[in-house]
Design a protein around this motif. Structure first.
Motif, short mmCIF file in Angstrom:
data_model
loop_
_atom_site.label_atom_id
_atom_site.label_comp_id
_atom_site.label_asym_id
_atom_site.label_seq_id
_atom_site.Cartn_x
_atom_site.Cartn_y
_atom_site.Cartn_z
N LEU A 86 -3.91 0.47 -3.97
CA LEU A 86 -2.57 0.56 -3.43
C LEU A 86 -2.05 1.96 -3.71
O LEU A 86 -2.16 2.46 -4.84
CB LEU A 86 -1.65 -0.46 -4.10
N THR A 87 -1.50 2.61 -2.70
CA THR A 87 -0.86 3.91 -2.89
C THR A 87 0.52 3.88 -2.26
O THR A 87 0.72 3.27 -1.20
CB THR A 87 -1.68 5.08 -2.28
N HIS A 88 1.46 4.51 -2.93
CA HIS A 88 2.83 4.59 -2.41
C HIS A 88 3.33 6.00 -2.67
O HIS A 88 3.31 6.49 -3.80
CB HIS A 88 3.73 3.57 -3.12
N ALA A 89 3.77 6.68 -1.61
CA ALA A 89 4.29 8.04 -1.73
C ALA A 89 5.72 7.98 -2.26
O ALA A 89 6.56 7.25 -1.73
CB ALA A 89 4.24 8.75 -0.39
N LEU A 90 5.97 8.74 -3.31
CA LEU A 90 7.30 8.84 -3.90
C LEU A 90 7.92 10.18 -3.48
O LEU A 90 7.31 10.96 -2.75
CB LEU A 90 7.21 8.75 -5.43
N LYS A 91 9.12 10.45 -3.98
CA LYS A 91 9.78 11.72 -3.67
C LYS A 91 9.01 12.90 -4.24
O LYS A 91 8.23 12.77 -5.18
CB LYS A 91 11.19 11.72 -4.25
N ASP A 92 9.27 14.06 -3.69
CA ASP A 92 8.71 15.33 -4.20
C ASP A 92 7.19 15.30 -4.29
O ASP A 92 6.60 15.79 -5.26
CB ASP A 92 9.30 15.67 -5.57
N HIS A 93 6.55 14.72 -3.31
CA HIS A 93 5.08 14.69 -3.21
C HIS A 93 4.41 13.96 -4.38
O HIS A 93 3.25 14.19 -4.68
CB HIS A 93 4.50 16.10 -3.05
N GLN A 94 5.15 13.10 -5.06
CA GLN A 94 4.59 12.29 -6.14
C GLN A 94 3.95 11.05 -5.52
O GLN A 94 4.34 10.62 -4.44
CB GLN A 94 5.70 11.87 -7.11
N ARG A 95 2.99 10.48 -6.22
CA ARG A 95 2.31 9.28 -5.75
C ARG A 95 2.26 8.23 -6.85
O ARG A 95 2.06 8.55 -8.01
CB ARG A 95 0.88 9.60 -5.30
N PHE A 96 2.42 6.99 -6.43
CA PHE A 96 2.23 5.85 -7.31
C PHE A 96 0.98 5.15 -6.82
O PHE A 96 0.82 4.91 -5.63
CB PHE A 96 3.45 4.92 -7.18
N GLU A 97 0.04 4.85 -7.72
CA GLU A 97 -1.21 4.21 -7.35
C GLU A 97 -1.49 3.04 -8.27
O GLU A 97 -1.16 3.07 -9.45
CB GLU A 97 -2.37 5.20 -7.44
N ALA A 98 -2.12 2.02 -7.72
CA ALA A 98 -2.54 0.87 -8.50
C ALA A 98 -3.87 0.40 -7.95
O ALA A 98 -4.16 0.55 -6.76
CB ALA A 98 -1.51 -0.25 -8.42
N SER A 99 -4.70 -0.17 -8.83
CA SER A 99 -5.97 -0.73 -8.39
C SER A 99 -6.31 -1.96 -9.23
O SER A 99 -5.86 -2.08 -10.37
CB SER A 99 -7.10 0.31 -8.48
N ALA A 100 -7.07 -2.86 -8.65
CA ALA A 100 -7.52 -4.08 -9.33
C ALA A 100 -8.57 -4.74 -8.45
O ALA A 100 -8.74 -4.37 -7.28
CB ALA A 100 -6.36 -5.04 -9.56
N LEU A 101 -9.27 -5.71 -9.00
CA LEU A 101 -10.24 -6.46 -8.20
C LEU A 101 -9.53 -7.37 -7.20
O LEU A 101 -10.08 -7.67 -6.14
CB LEU A 101 -11.16 -7.27 -9.10
N GLU A 102 -8.30 -7.79 -7.54
CA GLU A 102 -7.52 -8.64 -6.64
C GLU A 102 -6.05 -8.30 -6.79
O GLU A 102 -5.57 -8.05 -7.88
CB GLU A 102 -7.75 -10.12 -6.98
N MET A 103 -5.34 -8.29 -5.65
CA MET A 103 -3.89 -8.13 -5.65
C MET A 103 -3.29 -9.29 -4.88
O MET A 103 -3.79 -9.68 -3.83
CB MET A 103 -3.47 -6.83 -4.98
N ARG A 104 -2.22 -9.86 -5.44
CA ARG A 104 -1.49 -10.95 -4.80
C ARG A 104 -0.05 -10.50 -4.61
O ARG A 104 0.57 -10.01 -5.55
CB ARG A 104 -1.51 -12.21 -5.66
N TYR A 105 0.45 -10.69 -3.40
CA TYR A 105 1.83 -10.33 -3.10
C TYR A 105 2.60 -11.58 -2.73
O TYR A 105 2.20 -12.33 -1.83
CB TYR A 105 1.91 -9.32 -1.96
N ASP A 106 3.70 -11.83 -3.44
CA ASP A 106 4.58 -12.95 -3.17
C ASP A 106 5.87 -12.39 -2.58
O ASP A 106 6.66 -11.77 -3.29
CB ASP A 106 4.88 -13.70 -4.47
#
Length: 127
Positions: A86-106
């Protein structure tokens, strides 16, 4: 889920809340090698090189199952991979990233749960 590491992404939740007003109107694009839509079970299955995009957020995995409720709204999304990214672009060219074998979204709680080898990163920190 024996030995599964569960991590609720509060940071991601904050990103989603901040971007929610902007993204509620945004379309979600889906790419995959194969797609199956089962009207009886209300489950959409995507296989092979699965990629979801909405504005500044991308989720990539190898298999995704999207479960719909009777109101035709998403009830649960489960994405698996080796790993799911998972990648999400933040302000000022910053990035938030997450990884896992499984992701669940509710969507009711707007929570993303990472299961198995979970990692969260931004430009300066790693959890």
């Amino acid at each position: 889920m024996k030995h599964a590491t569960k991590l609720f992404l509060l940071l991601l939740g904050a990103c989603i809340v901040i971007a929610q007003a902007k993204q509620e109107q945004a379309m979600i694009s889906v790419e995959a090698d194969l797609a199956d839509f089962d009207k009886v079970t209300r489950v959409n299955t995507y296989r092979g090189h699965v990629k979801f995009r909405q504005d500044d957020t991308t989720i990539e995995g190898s298999l995704a199952k999207i479960y719909f409720g009777k109101n035709n709204r998403i009830a649960l999304a489960v994405i698996t991979g080796n790993p799911v990214q998972l990648t999400h672009a933040l302000k000022d060219h910053q990035r938030f990233e997450a990884s896992a074998l499984e992701m669940r979204y509710d969507p009711k709680t707007q929570a993303v749960t990472l299961i198995g080898n979970a990692q969260i990163r931004d430009n300066q920190r790693r959890l």
